[in-house]
Design a protein around this motif. Structure first.
Motif, PDB file in Angstrom:
ATOM      1  N   GLY A  39       0.870  -1.405   0.119  1.00  0.00           N
ATOM      2  CA  GLY A  39       0.010   0.133   0.095  1.00  0.00           C
ATOM      3  C   GLY A  39       0.717   1.060   0.144  1.00  0.00           C
ATOM      4  N   HIS A  40       2.124   1.183   0.241  1.00  0.00           N
ATOM      5  CA  HIS A  40       2.944   2.422   0.137  1.00  0.00           C
ATOM      6  C   HIS A  40       3.567   2.460  -1.376  1.00  0.00           C
ATOM      7  CE1 HIS A  40       2.247   1.860   4.289  1.00  0.00           C
ATOM      8  NE2 HIS A  40       2.978   3.040   4.606  1.00  0.00           N
ATOM      9  N   SER A  41       4.680   3.603  -1.320  1.00  0.00           N
ATOM     10  CA  SER A  41       5.203   3.370  -2.592  1.00  0.00           C
ATOM     11  C   SER A  41       6.750   3.083  -2.474  1.00  0.00           C
ATOM     12  CB  SER A  41       5.431   5.269  -3.043  1.00  0.00           C
ATOM     13  OG  SER A  41       3.716   5.830  -3.238  1.00  0.00           O
ATOM     14  N   ALA A  42       7.150   2.692  -3.816  1.00  0.00           N
ATOM     15  CA  ALA A  42       8.427   2.440  -3.873  1.00  0.00           C
ATOM     16  C   ALA A  42       9.102   3.031  -5.152  1.00  0.00           C
ATOM     17  CB  ALA A  42       8.640   0.744  -4.434  1.00  0.00           C
ATOM     18  N   VAL A  43      10.551   3.426  -4.872  1.00  0.00           N
ATOM     19  CA  VAL A  43      11.278   4.214  -5.877  1.00  0.00           C
ATOM     20  C   VAL A  43      12.567   3.279  -6.077  1.00  0.00           C
ATOM     21  CG1 VAL A  43      12.520   6.162  -6.348  1.00  0.00           C
ATOM     22  CG2 VAL A  43      10.185   6.327  -5.158  1.00  0.00           C
ATOM     23  N   MET A  44      12.956   3.253  -7.649  1.00  0.00           N
ATOM     24  CA  MET A  44      14.218   2.372  -7.750  1.00  0.00           C
ATOM     25  C   MET A  44      14.607   3.476  -8.898  1.00  0.00           C
ATOM     26  SD  MET A  44      12.703  -1.339  -8.089  1.00  0.00           S
ATOM     27  CE  MET A  44      11.126  -0.724  -8.442  1.00  0.00           C
ATOM     28  N   THR A  45      16.221   3.634  -8.959  1.00  0.00           N
ATOM     29  CA  THR A  45      16.912   4.363  -9.702  1.00  0.00           C
ATOM     30  C   THR A  45      17.789   3.588 -10.600  1.00  0.00           C
ATOM     31  OG1 THR A  45      18.816   4.385  -7.990  1.00  0.00           O
ATOM     32  CG2 THR A  45      17.041   6.088  -7.640  1.00  0.00           C
ATOM     33  N   CYS A  46      18.000   4.487 -11.639  1.00  0.00           N
ATOM     34  CA  CYS A  46      18.897   3.956 -12.534  1.00  0.00           C
ATOM     35  C   CYS A  46      20.514   4.001 -12.460  1.00  0.00           C
ATOM     36  CB  CYS A  46      18.603   4.333 -14.151  1.00  0.00           C
ATOM     37  SG  CYS A  46      17.166   3.685 -14.627  1.00  0.00           S
ATOM     38  N   PRO A  47      21.568   3.559 -13.056  1.00  0.00           N
ATOM     39  CA  PRO A  47      22.799   3.862 -12.806  1.00  0.00           C
ATOM     40  C   PRO A  47      23.069   5.272 -13.371  1.00  0.00           C
ATOM     41  CG  PRO A  47      22.702   1.746 -13.945  1.00  0.00           C
ATOM     42  CD  PRO A  47      21.292   2.099 -13.928  1.00  0.00           C
ATOM     43  N   ASN A  48      23.852   5.832 -12.465  1.00  0.00           N
ATOM     44  CA  ASN A  48      24.329   7.203 -12.652  1.00  0.00           C
ATOM     45  C   ASN A  48      25.133   7.627 -13.648  1.00  0.00           C
ATOM     46  OD1 ASN A  48      24.333   9.923 -12.303  1.00  0.00           O
ATOM     47  ND2 ASN A  48      25.500   9.774 -10.352  1.00  0.00           N
ATOM     48  N   LYS A  49      24.576   7.791 -14.884  1.00  0.00           N
ATOM     49  CA  LYS A  49      25.548   8.024 -16.086  1.00  0.00           C
ATOM     50  C   LYS A  49      25.341   9.468 -16.607  1.00  0.00           C
ATOM     51  CE  LYS A  49      27.486   4.184 -15.509  1.00  0.00           C
ATOM     52  NZ  LYS A  49      28.915   3.843 -14.937  1.00  0.00           N
ATOM     53  N   THR A  50      26.201   9.933 -17.345  1.00  0.00           N
ATOM     54  CA  THR A  50      26.004  11.400 -18.041  1.00  0.00           C
ATOM     55  C   THR A  50      25.857  11.007 -19.449  1.00  0.00           C
ATOM     56  OG1 THR A  50      28.348  11.685 -18.216  1.00  0.00           O
ATOM     57  CG2 THR A  50      27.467  12.471 -16.340  1.00  0.00           C
ATOM     58  N   ASN A  51      25.204  12.118 -20.266  1.00  0.00           N
ATOM     59  CA  ASN A  51      25.136  12.200 -21.543  1.00  0.00           C
ATOM     60  C   ASN A  51      24.301  10.919 -22.062  1.00  0.00           C
ATOM     61  OD1 ASN A  51      26.764  14.443 -21.829  1.00  0.00           O
ATOM     62  ND2 ASN A  51      28.475  13.197 -21.844  1.00  0.00           N
ATOM     63  N   ILE A  52      23.345  10.425 -21.284  1.00  0.00           N
ATOM     64  CA  ILE A  52      22.493   9.524 -21.613  1.00  0.00           C
ATOM     65  C   ILE A  52      21.632   9.766 -22.892  1.00  0.00           C
ATOM     66  CG2 ILE A  52      20.442   7.900 -20.790  1.00  0.00           C
ATOM     67  CD1 ILE A  52      21.548   8.368 -18.112  1.00  0.00           C
ATOM     68  N   THR A  53      21.309   8.861 -23.700  1.00  0.00           N
ATOM     69  CA  THR A  53      20.600   9.175 -25.061  1.00  0.00           C
ATOM     70  C   THR A  53      19.423   8.358 -24.942  1.00  0.00           C
ATOM     71  OG1 THR A  53      21.658   7.198 -25.941  1.00  0.00           O
ATOM     72  CG2 THR A  53      22.543   9.726 -26.484  1.00  0.00           C
ATOM     73  N   MET A  54      19.212   7.113 -24.271  1.00  0.00           N
ATOM     74  CA  MET A  54      18.089   6.315 -23.996  1.00  0.00           C
ATOM     75  C   MET A  54      18.059   5.521 -22.870  1.00  0.00           C
ATOM     76  SD  MET A  54      16.337   3.493 -26.407  1.00  0.00           S
ATOM     77  CE  MET A  54      17.713   2.281 -26.011  1.00  0.00           C
ATOM     78  N   VAL A  55      16.824   5.569 -21.977  1.00  0.00           N
ATOM     79  CA  VAL A  55      16.732   4.751 -20.829  1.00  0.00           C
ATOM     80  C   VAL A  55      15.463   3.834 -20.867  1.00  0.00           C
ATOM     81  CG1 VAL A  55      15.470   6.915 -19.861  1.00  0.00           C
ATOM     82  CG2 VAL A  55      16.466   4.968 -18.324  1.00  0.00           C
ATOM     83  N   THR A  56      15.530   2.833 -20.269  1.00  0.00           N
ATOM     84  CA  THR A  56      14.357   1.799 -20.586  1.00  0.00           C
ATOM     85  C   THR A  56      14.438   0.941 -19.157  1.00  0.00           C
ATOM     86  OG1 THR A  56      14.992   1.346 -23.015  1.00  0.00           O
ATOM     87  CG2 THR A  56      13.519  -0.306 -21.809  1.00  0.00           C
ATOM     88  N   TRP A  57      13.332   1.132 -18.814  1.00  0.00           N
ATOM     89  CA  TRP A  57      12.878  -0.033 -17.613  1.00  0.00           C
ATOM     90  C   TRP A  57      12.083  -1.150 -18.092  1.00  0.00           C
ATOM     91  CZ3 TRP A  57      14.152  -0.030 -12.744  1.00  0.00           C
ATOM     92  CH2 TRP A  57      14.728   1.147 -12.140  1.00  0.00           C
ATOM     93  N   LYS A  58      12.588  -2.568 -17.827  1.00  0.00           N
ATOM     94  CA  LYS A  58      11.919  -3.658 -18.160  1.00  0.00           C
ATOM     95  C   LYS A  58      11.525  -4.353 -16.962  1.00  0.00           C
ATOM     96  CE  LYS A  58      14.613  -4.175 -22.349  1.00  0.00           C
ATOM     97  NZ  LYS A  58      15.687  -5.013 -22.918  1.00  0.00           N
ATOM     98  N   ILE A  59      10.233  -4.536 -16.623  1.00  0.00           N
ATOM     99  CA  ILE A  59       9.573  -5.049 -15.378  1.00  0.00           C
ATOM    100  C   ILE A  59       9.013  -6.460 -15.669  1.00  0.00           C
ATOM    101  CG2 ILE A  59       7.833  -4.527 -13.919  1.00  0.00           C
ATOM    102  CD1 ILE A  59       8.115  -1.730 -14.465  1.00  0.00           C
ATOM    103  N   SER A  60       9.652  -7.208 -14.771  1.00  0.00           N
ATOM    104  CA  SER A  60       8.910  -8.694 -14.831  1.00  0.00           C
ATOM    105  C   SER A  60       8.595  -9.274 -13.626  1.00  0.00           C
ATOM    106  CB  SER A  60      10.292  -9.860 -15.237  1.00  0.00           C
ATOM    107  OG  SER A  60      10.607  -9.379 -16.349  1.00  0.00           O
ATOM    108  N   PRO A  61       6.946  -8.719 -13.292  1.00  0.00           N
ATOM    109  CA  PRO A  61       6.319  -9.120 -12.136  1.00  0.00           C
ATOM    110  C   PRO A  61       6.283 -10.406 -11.919  1.00  0.00           C
ATOM    111  CG  PRO A  61       4.709  -8.271 -13.717  1.00  0.00           C
ATOM    112  CD  PRO A  61       6.181  -8.165 -14.231  1.00  0.00           C
ATOM    113  N   LYS A  62       5.874 -10.765 -10.525  1.00  0.00           N
ATOM    114  CA  LYS A  62       5.852 -12.416 -10.169  1.00  0.00           C
ATOM    115  C   LYS A  62       4.262 -12.639 -10.880  1.00  0.00           C
ATOM    116  CE  LYS A  62       4.665 -13.266  -6.085  1.00  0.00           C
ATOM    117  NZ  LYS A  62       4.844 -13.313  -4.626  1.00  0.00           N
TER     118      LYS A  62
END
Length: 306
Positions: A39-62
């Motif tokens: 019932g609460h919130s969850a936050v996940m971060t990406c690798p800290n990189k510079t000059n990023i051109t594309m970012v993708t989150w792939k989620i595989s839930p149970k």
């Protein structure tokens, strides 16, 4: 023989170079285990990189299919596939690639992979989300004085038993957040003088609680309140009777003083003068009319006597 050894060393060097190249182009930052309360919130971060051109989150839930969130930063274009509205970017993906899950459910458990791309290659961050559920047990008396035991846990449902043994069958209800609430109402012909005890058994919860729903305990406060109200009423009536018996009046009606009108002689004169003037005018008019009538009735040449 020496040439063969040199070839083997050269082959190993080439393999090592290719391995290092692959590692450089595709790096995994490691697996992180995160947890979030139901019932609460969850936050996940990406690798800290510079000059990023594309970012993708792939989620595989149970439970359920895979979900994908992607953002092409150079083109300012976002895409999402099979993702719930509760799963989204925390803010703007062009400068913060963190993922936020609102109102976490049991079905959100699983693996979350973030992939960022820049001039140095692809970098991955892998998270495994675990949803924490704090089991809840409630024991109370219903309106009829029967003990009721409730237990909310993750699947599988908790098992509820009674001491002494109950004749009722527990009822299980599935909740939207992925938990199961089991309710059992105690029903027995006799307790042999013992208070019923609820026993909850589950992998996340094992608890035992007794309860007493006897009328002597349930209505004790109500009886005390009724007695106090009755005593207050009796005391109030007794005080009123005592005051009346001794002639005390709560309200005294005072008669307003009689006002005697005062008259003055000037008022009498003022009231009589208009009448006197009126009578005098009437007499003058009457005398004038009489003289005129008398002159008309006399023979010609004769004047009325004065």
């Amino acid at each position: 023989m020496k040439a063969g050894a040199d070839m083997e060393v050269a082959g190993k060097a080439v393999c090592l170079f290719m391995l290092l190249t692959i590692i450089k182009l595709r790096r995994t930052e490691g697996i992180y285990r995160v947890s979030a309360r139901l019932g609460h919130s969850a936050v996940m971060t990406c690798p800290n990189k510079t000059n990023i051109t594309m970012v993708t989150w792939k989620i595989s839930p149970k439970i359920g299919g895979q979900c994908t969130l992607a953002n092409l930063i150079d083109e300012n274009k976002s895409e999402r596939t099979n993702c719930s509205d509760r799963i989204n970017w925390k803010s703007r993906p062009d400068w913060d690639q963190a993922l936020e899950i609102q109102q976490v459910r049991m079905a959100d458990e699983g693996n979350y992979t973030c992939e960022v791309v820049n001039a140095d290659g692809n970098f991955h961050g892998l998270y495994h989300l675990t949803v924490l559920v704090f089991p809840r047990m409630a024991l109370y008396c219903d309106d009829h004085g029967n003990p009721v035991c409730e237990a909310e846990t993750v699947k599988p449902a908790a098992e509820i038993s009674w001491v002494p043994e109950s004749n009722s069958t527990p009822r299980a209800d599935s909740n939207d957040n992925g938990t199961v609430t089991v309710l059992s109402r105690f029903a027995a012909h006799s307790t042999n003088g013992r208070n019923p005890t609820c026993i909850v058994s589950h992998a996340t919860l094992n608890e035992t609680k007794p309860i007493d729903c006897s009328p002597s305990h349930r209505y004790l406060i109500l009886h005390i309140a009724i007695v106090l109200v009755f005593l207050i009423i009796i005391t109030f009536v007794a005080v009123i009777y005592y005051l009346k018996l001794h002639g005390y009046r709560f309200c005294h009606k005072t008669k307003p003083p009689d006002i005697v009108p005062t008259y003055s002689s000037q008022d009498d004169t003022a009231e009589v003068e208009p009448y006197t003037t009126y009578v005098q005018k009437e007499n003058v008019i009457y005398n004038s009319v009489s003289d005129l009538t008398l002159m008309q009735n006399l023979p010609q040449g004769q004047s009325p006597a004065t």
